[in-house]
Write a protein that holds these residues in place. Sequence first.
Motif, PDB file in Angstrom:
ATOM      1  N   MET A 673      -8.043  -1.703  -0.449  1.00  0.00           N
ATOM      2  CA  MET A 673      -6.899  -1.211  -0.170  1.00  0.00           C
ATOM      3  C   MET A 673      -6.306  -0.275  -1.329  1.00  0.00           C
ATOM      4  O   MET A 673      -5.919   0.803  -1.258  1.00  0.00           O
ATOM      5  CB  MET A 673      -5.822  -1.965   0.712  1.00  0.00           C
ATOM      6  N   ALA A 674      -5.822  -1.073  -2.588  1.00  0.00           N
ATOM      7  CA  ALA A 674      -5.207  -0.756  -3.552  1.00  0.00           C
ATOM      8  C   ALA A 674      -5.977   0.470  -4.185  1.00  0.00           C
ATOM      9  O   ALA A 674      -5.215   1.358  -4.621  1.00  0.00           O
ATOM     10  CB  ALA A 674      -5.166  -1.875  -4.557  1.00  0.00           C
ATOM     11  N   LYS A 675      -7.229   0.263  -4.243  1.00  0.00           N
ATOM     12  CA  LYS A 675      -8.098   1.372  -4.685  1.00  0.00           C
ATOM     13  C   LYS A 675      -7.972   2.920  -3.947  1.00  0.00           C
ATOM     14  O   LYS A 675      -7.782   3.927  -4.382  1.00  0.00           O
ATOM     15  CB  LYS A 675      -9.585   1.106  -4.944  1.00  0.00           C
ATOM     16  N   TYR A 676      -8.188   2.626  -2.594  1.00  0.00           N
ATOM     17  CA  TYR A 676      -7.901   3.675  -1.792  1.00  0.00           C
ATOM     18  C   TYR A 676      -6.469   4.346  -1.932  1.00  0.00           C
ATOM     19  O   TYR A 676      -6.560   5.528  -1.929  1.00  0.00           O
ATOM     20  CB  TYR A 676      -7.982   3.393  -0.427  1.00  0.00           C
ATOM     21  N   LEU A 677      -5.457   3.609  -1.841  1.00  0.00           N
ATOM     22  CA  LEU A 677      -4.109   4.129  -1.758  1.00  0.00           C
ATOM     23  C   LEU A 677      -3.882   4.838  -3.397  1.00  0.00           C
ATOM     24  O   LEU A 677      -3.169   5.685  -3.517  1.00  0.00           O
ATOM     25  CB  LEU A 677      -3.014   3.135  -1.638  1.00  0.00           C
ATOM     26  N   SER A 678      -4.414   4.126  -4.370  1.00  0.00           N
ATOM     27  CA  SER A 678      -4.135   4.663  -5.679  1.00  0.00           C
ATOM     28  C   SER A 678      -4.958   6.362  -5.660  1.00  0.00           C
ATOM     29  O   SER A 678      -4.494   7.123  -6.578  1.00  0.00           O
ATOM     30  CB  SER A 678      -4.657   3.810  -6.741  1.00  0.00           C
ATOM     31  N   ARG A 679      -6.039   6.292  -5.042  1.00  0.00           N
ATOM     32  CA  ARG A 679      -6.709   7.635  -5.051  1.00  0.00           C
ATOM     33  C   ARG A 679      -5.851   8.707  -4.431  1.00  0.00           C
ATOM     34  O   ARG A 679      -5.693   9.642  -4.580  1.00  0.00           O
ATOM     35  CB  ARG A 679      -8.232   7.551  -4.604  1.00  0.00           C
ATOM     36  N   THR A 680      -5.554   8.408  -3.150  1.00  0.00           N
ATOM     37  CA  THR A 680      -4.867   9.101  -2.161  1.00  0.00           C
ATOM     38  C   THR A 680      -3.386   9.426  -2.596  1.00  0.00           C
ATOM     39  O   THR A 680      -2.780  10.384  -2.164  1.00  0.00           O
ATOM     40  CB  THR A 680      -4.979   8.660  -0.627  1.00  0.00           C
ATOM     41  N   ARG A 681      -2.722   8.335  -3.146  1.00  0.00           N
ATOM     42  CA  ARG A 681      -1.294   8.383  -3.652  1.00  0.00           C
ATOM     43  C   ARG A 681      -0.516   8.471  -2.412  1.00  0.00           C
ATOM     44  O   ARG A 681       0.736   9.302  -2.520  1.00  0.00           O
ATOM     45  CB  ARG A 681      -0.839   9.564  -4.489  1.00  0.00           C
ATOM     46  N   GLU A 682      -0.811   8.239  -1.013  1.00  0.00           N
ATOM     47  CA  GLU A 682       0.067   8.220   0.138  1.00  0.00           C
ATOM     48  C   GLU A 682       0.863   7.051   0.126  1.00  0.00           C
ATOM     49  O   GLU A 682       0.269   5.953  -0.359  1.00  0.00           O
ATOM     50  CB  GLU A 682      -0.882   8.373   1.303  1.00  0.00           C
ATOM     51  N   GLY A 683       1.942   7.169   0.573  1.00  0.00           N
ATOM     52  CA  GLY A 683       2.836   5.776   1.012  1.00  0.00           C
ATOM     53  C   GLY A 683       2.324   5.172   2.135  1.00  0.00           C
ATOM     54  O   GLY A 683       1.739   5.811   3.257  1.00  0.00           O
ATOM     55  N   VAL A 684       2.439   3.877   2.548  1.00  0.00           N
ATOM     56  CA  VAL A 684       2.132   3.314   3.727  1.00  0.00           C
ATOM     57  C   VAL A 684       3.038   2.308   3.864  1.00  0.00           C
ATOM     58  O   VAL A 684       3.740   1.739   2.877  1.00  0.00           O
ATOM     59  CB  VAL A 684       0.638   2.618   3.411  1.00  0.00           C
ATOM     60  N   GLU A 685       3.204   1.880   5.224  1.00  0.00           N
ATOM     61  CA  GLU A 685       3.836   0.778   5.643  1.00  0.00           C
ATOM     62  C   GLU A 685       3.542  -0.397   5.307  1.00  0.00           C
ATOM     63  O   GLU A 685       2.536  -0.873   5.285  1.00  0.00           O
ATOM     64  CB  GLU A 685       4.416   0.867   7.081  1.00  0.00           C
ATOM     65  N   ILE A 686       4.535  -1.208   4.448  1.00  0.00           N
ATOM     66  CA  ILE A 686       4.121  -2.700   4.045  1.00  0.00           C
ATOM     67  C   ILE A 686       3.799  -3.533   5.401  1.00  0.00           C
ATOM     68  O   ILE A 686       2.601  -4.344   5.276  1.00  0.00           O
ATOM     69  CB  ILE A 686       5.443  -3.168   3.442  1.00  0.00           C
ATOM     70  N   ASP A 687       4.356  -3.276   6.452  1.00  0.00           N
ATOM     71  CA  ASP A 687       3.922  -4.385   7.614  1.00  0.00           C
ATOM     72  C   ASP A 687       2.526  -3.779   8.028  1.00  0.00           C
ATOM     73  O   ASP A 687       1.631  -4.862   8.354  1.00  0.00           O
ATOM     74  CB  ASP A 687       4.975  -3.939   8.819  1.00  0.00           C
ATOM     75  N   ARG A 688       2.304  -2.767   7.922  1.00  0.00           N
ATOM     76  CA  ARG A 688       0.730  -2.429   8.237  1.00  0.00           C
ATOM     77  C   ARG A 688      -0.331  -2.980   7.217  1.00  0.00           C
ATOM     78  O   ARG A 688      -1.451  -3.570   7.840  1.00  0.00           O
ATOM     79  CB  ARG A 688       0.678  -0.818   8.169  1.00  0.00           C
ATOM     80  N   ILE A 689      -0.007  -2.935   6.046  1.00  0.00           N
ATOM     81  CA  ILE A 689      -0.939  -3.926   5.242  1.00  0.00           C
ATOM     82  C   ILE A 689      -0.855  -5.368   5.561  1.00  0.00           C
ATOM     83  O   ILE A 689      -2.048  -6.015   5.667  1.00  0.00           O
ATOM     84  CB  ILE A 689      -0.444  -3.556   3.778  1.00  0.00           C
ATOM     85  N   ARG A 690       0.317  -5.686   5.479  1.00  0.00           N
ATOM     86  CA  ARG A 690       0.655  -7.301   5.809  1.00  0.00           C
ATOM     87  C   ARG A 690      -0.236  -7.780   7.055  1.00  0.00           C
ATOM     88  O   ARG A 690      -0.757  -9.019   6.971  1.00  0.00           O
ATOM     89  CB  ARG A 690       2.002  -7.508   5.909  1.00  0.00           C
ATOM     90  N   LYS A 691       0.009  -6.990   8.190  1.00  0.00           N
ATOM     91  CA  LYS A 691      -0.598  -7.589   9.437  1.00  0.00           C
ATOM     92  C   LYS A 691      -2.042  -7.261   9.386  1.00  0.00           C
ATOM     93  O   LYS A 691      -2.638  -8.054   9.990  1.00  0.00           O
ATOM     94  CB  LYS A 691       0.052  -6.583  10.549  1.00  0.00           C
TER      95      LYS A 691
END
Length: 759
Positions: A673-691
């Motif tokens: 997830m960290a690699k994907y988000l670092s490439r897209t530079r998109e923000g994401v809800e923390i609860d979405r990752i947590r769940k």
Amino acid sequence: MSGESAGQFAAQLLWQRGLRDRATIGAFLNSSQYSPASAFEFGDEMRQAVERLQRAQENQEKVAIWGDFDADGVTATAVLWEGLGCWFQHHQTLSYYIPDRFTESHGLSETGIRQLAEQGVKLIVTCDTGSTDAAEIFLAQSFGMDVIVTDHHTLPSPWPEKRPPVVALINPRSLPPHHPLADLSGVAVAYKLVEALQQTAPMELDPLPLLLELVAIGLIADLVALKNDSRYLAQEGLKRLQALMKSSQHRPGVAELLRRCQRSGDRPTDISFGIGPRINAVSRIQGDARLCVELLTSRDSRRCKQLADTVELLNTRRKALQQQLAKTVRSRLADTDLSTTAAIVLAEVGWPLGVLGLVASEIAREFGKPTVLLSLDPPEGEGDFEADSGAERPVRMARGSARSVNQIDFYPVLASQRSLLSRFGGHPYAAGMSLPADNLELFAAGLNQELRSRLPQMDLAPAVAADLAIMVSDLGPELFRELKLLEPCGMGNPVPKLLIRNCCFEQVRNFNIKDAKGGKVRYIKTQFQILDDSMRQGFPGLWWGHYQDELPQGRCDVVGELDFNAYQKRYEFRLVAVRAAADAEAIATTEQPIDWLIDWRRSVVAGVEAREELQGLETEPLRMEETPEGWTDFRPWLRSAQQQAQPLALAYGVGDATDEASPERVWVQLLGMAKYLSRTREGVEIDRIRKRLGLSEALMGLAWGAIADLGFEVFHPDSQHVRITRSETSEAVAQSEAIANFMAALREVWFRRQYFLEA
């Protein structure tokens, strides 16, 4: 209490008390989010009062404030003295009069009216009194005086047919029951009058903010529901009181009172157990309460210290008299069959009038019945009696106080016996009265008959209601902070009562308290350590007015309150009621204990099996859908189910990450997830990752530190979202202390979750 369960108790209490939507809760907890009602919502009564005061100012008429001698009446007098003092000149065109508790009692009196007439007063403004004093108002008019009534006591019935002939009668009881101003006390009504005058003829220096601490003292000390505008004014007044006590600009009299009761002014209990009883003690012991107004309004520090010393001595005397009378009353009740009576009515020659209400309140709470205590005049030939017009001989009188319990509105019950009473008035739960001694037997019988006819289904047996079931391990600063959110507490929003089952006491001892000069006062308190199976070390507590041998030996159930002792700088459990385990049914809780769980773990809860099980239940179950990480996560769900009388369905484990992946697999998913988000530079809800990963908030905090050691940068644009970037030049660490800590915590949580999935 863990961080995961923090807020559970406060949320439960708010829900139980009908506060269930965001806007209502916000306004309840934070006065800045509440919109107070206008003073002119009292309508023509308020407009007529303002117009008459303006005319009195223009004509330089003499105006007198008629107050009352309890804390609400004294603070109301002080509010009008300072508030109206912006438009009238103290001691020249403005004065105040407070009746003597012993020689005049509550309300307007012929003695005082004649005295004001001789002084040339043309307008009387009452506060906390006057609504039912029609005869005295007619007398004032005969002397050429107008009357404005500001009050909050019960109106004459039928209303408005029996409205007294006054310029204005400003009383919240004339408003609909759910109006935001309907619960104001006397001091708050007086404040609203000053507010209306300021809005109509504004002074350059607005007096209203300077009066709020007095309003808070009167509101919290009186028997009114602290909700809507009453709660708002109490909250704002407490803020003002705290600010004053922390600076050099404060009321020296209030500061002296707080110093003597060893309190700082930051809690409502500093008023209800500190300032309020001391103000009330003055009239209870010496009758005349005028010195209290001077104490609250004077800016002379030396004079305030002298007055506060006097108040402290009178309060010490009040405590001794109260304890002595309570002991006498209990002794009489020990020989009485209370099963045959719905109300307690006792009378005795020489009982001190000033403490009858306090002791009646004690007895009502202890025995679970409305209580009337009366002081009798001596038999004929042994004293002076109140003359009865037209009677050939003096009439022997009984005077006293009534207190109710269990939310029983006792005022209409008393009103049903008005033909036997010479005078009465008050609140639904507290009243004062006088009657001929010859009427006592009929009065007691009539009260009992009326009470039973009005409340045929009500159980009048003594009971103590509890709001929350807790364990000793829950006691402490975190729970205290949660419960403090509900302050200020009062009628309609009582101090939360805590039930602890199957507990015991150690290190029990009792002793007399001491007065301000170190002398012993015959008033007992018992200190102890309370323990249960949740912790080995006891928690400190005390029980006011009780001896150590009154605590049962062995296991018991108790109800009490959590408080902070500012003098000893510690949290304490204040005992309210205790029952040996065999008598536990005498404690009534707002929860309905359940002893069943529904096991839907790893099942499809919407499936046929679940629907079939639901058919056998009277109540929809409370569903726990996230696997707990420990008993601290599980216990709040059980408490909620008990409080709401719902079964608890263990509905977790469906697609649970504990089943699907090992901690190592979760670590791999997190890195992906960290690699994907670092490439897209998109923000994401923390609860979405947590769940998605099945991580708690605490574990997510460790996760951010772990991936940061691998060269990722974690940004939080707000509390709910995260952005992750990675610098190509950053040096990643294959293994670090942060990564090791995260993995160790993850494995521990996985082990605990597996237990709750399998056990």
